[in-house]
Design a protein around this motif. Sequence first.
Motif, PDB file in Angstrom:
ATOM      1  N   LYS A  58       0.805  -1.228   0.000  1.00  0.00           N
ATOM      2  CA  LYS A  58       0.000   0.000   0.000  1.00  0.00           C
ATOM      3  C   LYS A  58       0.836   1.276   0.000  1.00  0.00           C
ATOM      4  CE  LYS A  58      -4.364  -1.587   1.907  1.00  0.00           C
ATOM      5  NZ  LYS A  58      -5.335  -1.407   3.009  1.00  0.00           N
ATOM      6  N   ILE A  59       1.971   1.255   0.665  1.00  0.00           N
ATOM      7  CA  ILE A  59       2.824   2.448   0.691  1.00  0.00           C
ATOM      8  C   ILE A  59       3.206   2.862  -0.730  1.00  0.00           C
ATOM      9  CG2 ILE A  59       5.123   3.303   1.348  1.00  0.00           C
ATOM     10  CD1 ILE A  59       4.800   1.664   3.953  1.00  0.00           C
ATOM     11  N   GLN A  60       3.277   1.902  -1.637  1.00  0.00           N
ATOM     12  CA  GLN A  60       3.711   2.191  -3.000  1.00  0.00           C
ATOM     13  C   GLN A  60       2.671   2.938  -3.836  1.00  0.00           C
ATOM     14  OE1 GLN A  60       6.122  -0.795  -5.083  1.00  0.00           O
ATOM     15  NE2 GLN A  60       5.678  -2.121  -3.316  1.00  0.00           N
ATOM     16  N   TYR A  61       1.406   2.891  -3.426  1.00  0.00           N
ATOM     17  CA  TYR A  61       0.405   3.537  -4.271  1.00  0.00           C
ATOM     18  C   TYR A  61      -0.578   4.442  -3.538  1.00  0.00           C
ATOM     19  CZ  TYR A  61      -2.994  -0.068  -2.839  1.00  0.00           C
ATOM     20  OH  TYR A  61      -3.823  -0.883  -2.116  1.00  0.00           O
ATOM     21  N   GLU A  62      -0.666   4.369  -2.214  1.00  0.00           N
ATOM     22  CA  GLU A  62      -1.601   5.232  -1.508  1.00  0.00           C
ATOM     23  C   GLU A  62      -0.966   6.585  -1.204  1.00  0.00           C
ATOM     24  OE1 GLU A  62      -3.781   3.504   1.707  1.00  0.00           O
ATOM     25  OE2 GLU A  62      -4.739   2.059   0.352  1.00  0.00           O
ATOM     26  N   GLU A  63      -1.830   7.525  -0.836  1.00  0.00           N
ATOM     27  CA  GLU A  63      -1.383   8.883  -0.526  1.00  0.00           C
ATOM     28  C   GLU A  63      -0.345   8.860   0.589  1.00  0.00           C
ATOM     29  OE1 GLU A  63      -3.353  12.926   1.304  1.00  0.00           O
ATOM     30  OE2 GLU A  63      -4.594  11.656   0.019  1.00  0.00           O
ATOM     31  N   GLN A  64       0.669   9.712   0.426  1.00  0.00           N
ATOM     32  CA  GLN A  64       1.721   9.817   1.432  1.00  0.00           C
ATOM     33  C   GLN A  64       1.419  10.964   2.384  1.00  0.00           C
ATOM     34  OE1 GLN A  64       5.868   9.632   0.145  1.00  0.00           O
ATOM     35  NE2 GLN A  64       5.095   9.066  -1.869  1.00  0.00           N
ATOM     36  N   PRO A  65       1.808  10.856   3.617  1.00  0.00           N
ATOM     37  CA  PRO A  65       2.402   9.655   4.186  1.00  0.00           C
ATOM     38  C   PRO A  65       1.331   8.591   4.440  1.00  0.00           C
ATOM     39  CG  PRO A  65       2.153  11.276   5.916  1.00  0.00           C
ATOM     40  CD  PRO A  65       1.697  11.926   4.631  1.00  0.00           C
ATOM     41  N   TYR A  66       1.658   7.356   4.121  1.00  0.00           N
ATOM     42  CA  TYR A  66       0.773   6.234   4.402  1.00  0.00           C
ATOM     43  C   TYR A  66       0.752   6.049   5.914  1.00  0.00           C
ATOM     44  CZ  TYR A  66      -0.913   1.453   4.749  1.00  0.00           C
ATOM     45  OH  TYR A  66      -1.622   0.329   5.088  1.00  0.00           O
ATOM     46  N   ILE A  67      -0.437   5.928   6.484  1.00  0.00           N
ATOM     47  CA  ILE A  67      -0.551   5.801   7.939  1.00  0.00           C
ATOM     48  C   ILE A  67      -0.556   4.321   8.315  1.00  0.00           C
ATOM     49  CG2 ILE A  67      -1.985   6.276   9.957  1.00  0.00           C
ATOM     50  CD1 ILE A  67      -2.856   8.856   8.487  1.00  0.00           C
ATOM     51  N   ILE A  68       0.443   3.943   9.068  1.00  0.00           N
ATOM     52  CA  ILE A  68       0.581   2.553   9.511  1.00  0.00           C
ATOM     53  C   ILE A  68      -0.467   2.276  10.587  1.00  0.00           C
ATOM     54  CG2 ILE A  68       2.086   0.911  10.719  1.00  0.00           C
ATOM     55  CD1 ILE A  68       3.167   1.536   7.967  1.00  0.00           C
ATOM     56  N   GLN A  69      -1.245   1.240  10.356  1.00  0.00           N
ATOM     57  CA  GLN A  69      -2.212   0.792  11.351  1.00  0.00           C
ATOM     58  C   GLN A  69      -1.552  -0.273  12.223  1.00  0.00           C
ATOM     59  OE1 GLN A  69      -5.374   2.140  11.618  1.00  0.00           O
ATOM     60  NE2 GLN A  69      -4.601   3.533  10.046  1.00  0.00           N
ATOM     61  N   SER A  70      -1.591  -0.068  13.515  1.00  0.00           N
ATOM     62  CA  SER A  70      -1.010  -1.072  14.410  1.00  0.00           C
ATOM     63  C   SER A  70      -1.979  -2.250  14.547  1.00  0.00           C
ATOM     64  CB  SER A  70      -0.711  -0.462  15.777  1.00  0.00           C
ATOM     65  OG  SER A  70      -1.901  -0.052  16.394  1.00  0.00           O
ATOM     66  N   TYR A  71      -1.489  -3.328  15.116  1.00  0.00           N
ATOM     67  CA  TYR A  71      -2.342  -4.483  15.376  1.00  0.00           C
ATOM     68  C   TYR A  71      -1.998  -5.032  16.746  1.00  0.00           C
ATOM     69  CZ  TYR A  71       1.594  -7.558  14.088  1.00  0.00           C
ATOM     70  OH  TYR A  71       2.805  -8.205  14.038  1.00  0.00           O
ATOM     71  N   ASN A  72      -2.954  -5.684  17.372  1.00  0.00           N
ATOM     72  CA  ASN A  72      -2.760  -6.226  18.708  1.00  0.00           C
ATOM     73  C   ASN A  72      -2.053  -7.582  18.603  1.00  0.00           C
ATOM     74  OD1 ASN A  72      -3.092  -7.558  21.218  1.00  0.00           O
ATOM     75  ND2 ASN A  72      -4.809  -6.218  21.714  1.00  0.00           N
ATOM     76  N   GLN A  73      -0.742  -7.563  18.781  1.00  0.00           N
ATOM     77  CA  GLN A  73       0.083  -8.751  18.587  1.00  0.00           C
ATOM     78  C   GLN A  73      -0.315  -9.900  19.510  1.00  0.00           C
ATOM     79  OE1 GLN A  73       4.165  -7.433  18.958  1.00  0.00           O
ATOM     80  NE2 GLN A  73       3.810  -5.721  17.576  1.00  0.00           N
ATOM     81  N   GLU A  74      -0.600  -9.584  20.746  1.00  0.00           N
ATOM     82  CA  GLU A  74      -0.985 -10.617  21.718  1.00  0.00           C
ATOM     83  C   GLU A  74      -2.266 -11.319  21.281  1.00  0.00           C
ATOM     84  OE1 GLU A  74       0.736 -11.569  24.442  1.00  0.00           O
ATOM     85  OE2 GLU A  74       2.310 -10.081  24.126  1.00  0.00           O
TER      86      GLU A  74
END
Length: 149
Positions: A58-74
């Motif tokens: 997604k970073i390659q084609y979406e508007e910059q800055p691409y917002i990283i969505q976190s995830y609940n690793q646990e």
Amino acid sequence: MENVINRLNHWIHSLPKECTAMSETEISNRPSPNKWSKKEIVGHLCDSAINNIERFVKIQYEEQPYIIQSYNQEEWVAVQHYQERELDEIITLFQTLNHQIVHILIHIPAEKLSYLCDIGNNHQKTLEWLIQDYVEHMEHHINNQILIN
């Protein structure tokens, strides 16, 4: 990118050998009730790959800055019940996901490596930084949690 790709290929081939050489007790033992087993750590690396595949694309084609969505690793590890899965299944998933990441990295145009993403708290990093961070995160878990006795 060549160094990153070489490091990923190294782990795609060597981590399965390392893990399958361990006893079921060693690979499945949780050091404490709130710590992951080595098997669950490999599962966590699969989850990391899943989330980063989406980011690297997604970073390659979406508007910059691409917002990283976190995830609940646990929760990802708990909900997927890696502890109850066969190690071979988890290892195959690890290999397949990281083969896909290598494929993506090989095809990223050099100019896109400088594309920006927001990693939280309005901190911006490049796609190249994010890729490097992914490999460092993987190697941290492998070297400091999986391969130590």
